[in-house]
Scaffold this motif. Structure first.
Motif, PDB file in Angstrom:
ATOM      1  N   TYR A  15       0.843  -1.211   0.000  1.00 25.09           N
ATOM      2  CA  TYR A  15       0.000   0.000   0.000  1.00 25.09           C
ATOM      3  C   TYR A  15       0.872   1.253   0.000  1.00 25.09           C
ATOM      4  O   TYR A  15       0.413   2.331  -0.336  1.00 25.09           O
ATOM      5  N   ASN A  16       2.111   1.089   0.447  1.00 23.32           N
ATOM      6  CA  ASN A  16       3.029   2.219   0.558  1.00 23.32           C
ATOM      7  C   ASN A  16       3.899   2.266  -0.684  1.00 23.32           C
ATOM      8  O   ASN A  16       4.901   1.544  -0.783  1.00 23.32           O
ATOM      9  N   ILE A  17       3.508   3.100  -1.655  1.00 24.73           N
ATOM     10  CA  ILE A  17       4.253   3.125  -2.917  1.00 24.73           C
ATOM     11  C   ILE A  17       4.517   4.575  -3.335  1.00 24.73           C
ATOM     12  O   ILE A  17       3.751   5.476  -2.983  1.00 24.73           O
ATOM     13  N   SER A  18       5.602   4.755  -4.109  1.00 28.10           N
ATOM     14  CA  SER A  18       5.924   6.110  -4.574  1.00 28.10           C
ATOM     15  C   SER A  18       5.727   6.191  -6.092  1.00 28.10           C
ATOM     16  O   SER A  18       5.549   5.182  -6.768  1.00 28.10           O
ATOM     17  N   ASP A  19       5.813   7.415  -6.607  1.00 25.57           N
ATOM     18  CA  ASP A  19       5.570   7.620  -8.045  1.00 25.57           C
ATOM     19  C   ASP A  19       6.844   7.473  -8.872  1.00 25.57           C
ATOM     20  O   ASP A  19       7.038   8.176  -9.859  1.00 25.57           O
ATOM     21  N   LYS A  20       7.710   6.566  -8.436  1.00 25.11           N
ATOM     22  CA  LYS A  20       8.939   6.281  -9.195  1.00 25.11           C
ATOM     23  C   LYS A  20       8.877   4.830  -9.675  1.00 25.11           C
ATOM     24  O   LYS A  20       8.178   4.012  -9.105  1.00 25.11           O
ATOM     25  N   SER A  21       9.660   4.548 -10.723  1.00 26.37           N
ATOM     26  CA  SER A  21       9.761   3.159 -11.177  1.00 26.37           C
ATOM     27  C   SER A  21      11.216   2.814 -11.432  1.00 26.37           C
ATOM     28  O   SER A  21      11.926   3.596 -12.068  1.00 26.37           O
ATOM     29  N   PRO A  22      11.660   1.648 -10.963  1.00 26.01           N
ATOM     30  CA  PRO A  22      13.050   1.237 -11.245  1.00 26.01           C
ATOM     31  C   PRO A  22      13.220   0.739 -12.674  1.00 26.01           C
ATOM     32  O   PRO A  22      14.349   0.535 -13.122  1.00 26.01           O
ATOM     33  N   ALA A  90      -3.127   6.519  -5.550  1.00 24.61           N
ATOM     34  CA  ALA A  90      -2.760   7.643  -6.417  1.00 24.61           C
ATOM     35  C   ALA A  90      -1.271   7.970  -6.289  1.00 24.61           C
ATOM     36  O   ALA A  90      -0.650   8.462  -7.241  1.00 24.61           O
ATOM     37  N   ALA A  91      -0.695   7.672  -5.116  1.00 20.35           N
ATOM     38  CA  ALA A  91       0.724   7.987  -4.865  1.00 20.35           C
ATOM     39  C   ALA A  91       1.675   7.159  -5.727  1.00 20.35           C
ATOM     40  O   ALA A  91       2.872   7.446  -5.785  1.00 20.35           O
ATOM     41  N   GLY A  92       1.154   6.148  -6.394  1.00 20.78           N
ATOM     42  CA  GLY A  92       2.001   5.236  -7.151  1.00 20.78           C
ATOM     43  C   GLY A  92       2.448   5.780  -8.504  1.00 20.78           C
ATOM     44  O   GLY A  92       2.197   6.943  -8.848  1.00 20.78           O
ATOM     45  N   TYR A  93       3.084   4.897  -9.271  1.00 18.70           N
ATOM     46  CA  TYR A  93       3.636   5.275 -10.580  1.00 18.70           C
ATOM     47  C   TYR A  93       2.636   5.018 -11.707  1.00 18.70           C
ATOM     48  O   TYR A  93       2.623   5.717 -12.720  1.00 18.70           O
ATOM     49  N   PRO A 179       8.194   0.500  -3.889  1.00 20.00           N
ATOM     50  CA  PRO A 179       7.809   0.350  -2.486  1.00 20.00           C
ATOM     51  C   PRO A 179       8.412   1.469  -1.626  1.00 20.00           C
ATOM     52  O   PRO A 179       9.593   1.786  -1.754  1.00 20.00           O
ATOM     53  N   ALA A 180       7.551   2.069  -0.797  1.00 20.88           N
ATOM     54  CA  ALA A 180       8.020   3.128   0.093  1.00 20.88           C
ATOM     55  C   ALA A 180       7.862   2.683   1.542  1.00 20.88           C
ATOM     56  O   ALA A 180       7.910   3.491   2.469  1.00 20.88           O
ATOM     57  N   GLY A 181       7.650   1.410   1.741  1.00 22.76           N
ATOM     58  CA  GLY A 181       7.486   0.841   3.082  1.00 22.76           C
ATOM     59  C   GLY A 181       7.307  -0.659   2.930  1.00 22.76           C
ATOM     60  O   GLY A 181       7.105  -1.152   1.821  1.00 22.76           O
ATOM     61  N   GLU A 182       7.389  -1.339   4.039  1.00 18.25           N
ATOM     62  CA  GLU A 182       7.267  -2.805   4.010  1.00 18.25           C
ATOM     63  C   GLU A 182       5.792  -3.205   3.953  1.00 18.25           C
ATOM     64  O   GLU A 182       4.933  -2.488   4.464  1.00 18.25           O
ATOM     65  N   PRO A 183       5.500  -4.360   3.353  1.00 14.05           N
ATOM     66  CA  PRO A 183       4.123  -4.851   3.420  1.00 14.05           C
ATOM     67  C   PRO A 183       3.772  -5.235   4.858  1.00 14.05           C
ATOM     68  O   PRO A 183       4.669  -5.460   5.667  1.00 14.05           O
ATOM     69  N   GLY A 184       2.488  -5.315   5.157  1.00 16.63           N
ATOM     70  CA  GLY A 184       2.063  -5.687   6.509  1.00 16.63           C
ATOM     71  C   GLY A 184       2.416  -7.130   6.814  1.00 16.63           C
ATOM     72  O   GLY A 184       2.785  -7.902   5.929  1.00 16.63           O
ATOM     73  N   SER A 185       2.282  -7.491   8.100  1.00 19.30           N
ATOM     74  CA  SER A 185       2.572  -8.881   8.465  1.00 19.30           C
ATOM     75  C   SER A 185       1.462  -9.774   7.910  1.00 19.30           C
ATOM     76  O   SER A 185       0.353  -9.295   7.648  1.00 19.30           O
ATOM     77  N   LYS A 186       1.783 -11.026   7.747  1.00 18.59           N
ATOM     78  CA  LYS A 186       0.824 -11.935   7.111  1.00 18.59           C
ATOM     79  C   LYS A 186       0.770 -13.231   7.895  1.00 18.59           C
ATOM     80  O   LYS A 186       1.811 -13.812   8.193  1.00 18.59           O
ATOM     81  N   GLU A 187      -0.426 -13.645   8.240  1.00 18.24           N
ATOM     82  CA  GLU A 187      -0.573 -14.896   8.988  1.00 18.24           C
ATOM     83  C   GLU A 187      -0.864 -16.038   8.027  1.00 18.24           C
ATOM     84  O   GLU A 187      -1.562 -15.844   7.032  1.00 18.24           O
TER      85      GLU A 187
END
Ligand SMILES: Cc1cc2nc3c(=O)[nH]c(=O)nc-3n(C[C@H](O)[C@H](O)[C@H](O)COP(=O)(O)O)c2cc1C
Length: 199
Positions: A15-22, A90-93, A179-187
């Motif tokens: 969910y934490n993404i920036s408007d850049k692409s590698p 919207a914050a994404g690329y 990615p601008a942050g880690e994904p959440g934990s997953k059970e």
């Protein structure tokens, strides 16, 4: 095999993404082309249709989502809704839109009447396979993505904005970015209750 398994494991919801692409826009397009060419479809019907929105088109999509939701969500809740859309999507690329061509689905229903009820279901499966392949390849290329379902409330506005055939049914939206942050934990539920082997 090891690399394929790693790519499958690494695909997560970002969910934490920036408007850049590698990777370049052409390389993103190549990922989509590759999936559309090689991912299987029911009866080899090739019913999947994919639209890649970049730059202002990506921003436009999420403005459409906000405009539509503003009319539906209670006014008190809208700031939280808007913040989520702005911050996570919207914050994404860019955003990948997944459609299924109902001309193809109806054609199969007419041609194989005995399976008529199955074709819409298999069409959803076909789309899901494309979603998974593209999600995994974006991840493998250093992008993070999530899967969203603002259809059907945005269908009309999306079709109008990008002159999409009324026969293309919108199935899912996949916003992505660096990615601008880690994904959440997953059970994980125990595999014993989910997988059986008889031999
Ligand atoms: C069929 C399907 C529908 C999903 N729909 C949504 C959705 O509408 N919104 C959302 O934020 N995530 C959605 N997700 C993401 C799941 O919540 C997520 O994949 C799951 O919690 C596992 O987390 P992971 O993707 O990080 O492995 C969907 C996933 C699948 C497979």
């Amino acid at each position: 095999m090891k690399e394929l398994k790693k790519a499958i494991e690494n695909r997560r919801t970002y969910y934490n993404i920036s408007d850049k692409s590698p990777i370049s826009d052409d390389q993103i397009k190549e990922i989509i082309d590759f999936a559309v060419l090689h991912v299987p479809s029911a009866f080899n019907s090739q019913s999947a249709r994919v639209v890649l929105l970049l730059g202002d088109h990506h921003k436009k999509l999420w403005n459409i989502v906000k405009d539509v939701l503003k009319k539906l969500v209670p006014a008190d809740n809208f700031p939280a809704t808007e913040a989520k859309i702005d911050g996570a999507f919207a914050a994404g690329y860019g955003t990948v839109l997944f459609f299924e061509d109902q001309n193809v689905v109806e054609g199969l229903q007419n041609a194989f009447a005995a399976y008529s009820e199955n074709f819409p279901v298999w069409s959803q499966h076909t789309s899901a396979m494309h979603q998974f392949a593209i999600w995994t390849m974006l991840e493998e290329a250093g992008l993070g993505a999530s899967l969203q379902h603002y259809n059907p409330i945005i269908d009309e506005a999306v079709a109008k904005e990008w002159k999409i055939s009324p026969k293309w049914k919108l199935i899912a939206q996949m916003p992505f970015g660096t990615p601008a942050g880690e994904p959440g934990s997953k059970e994980f539920q125990p595999l014993e209750s989910r997988v059986s082997v008889f031999k």
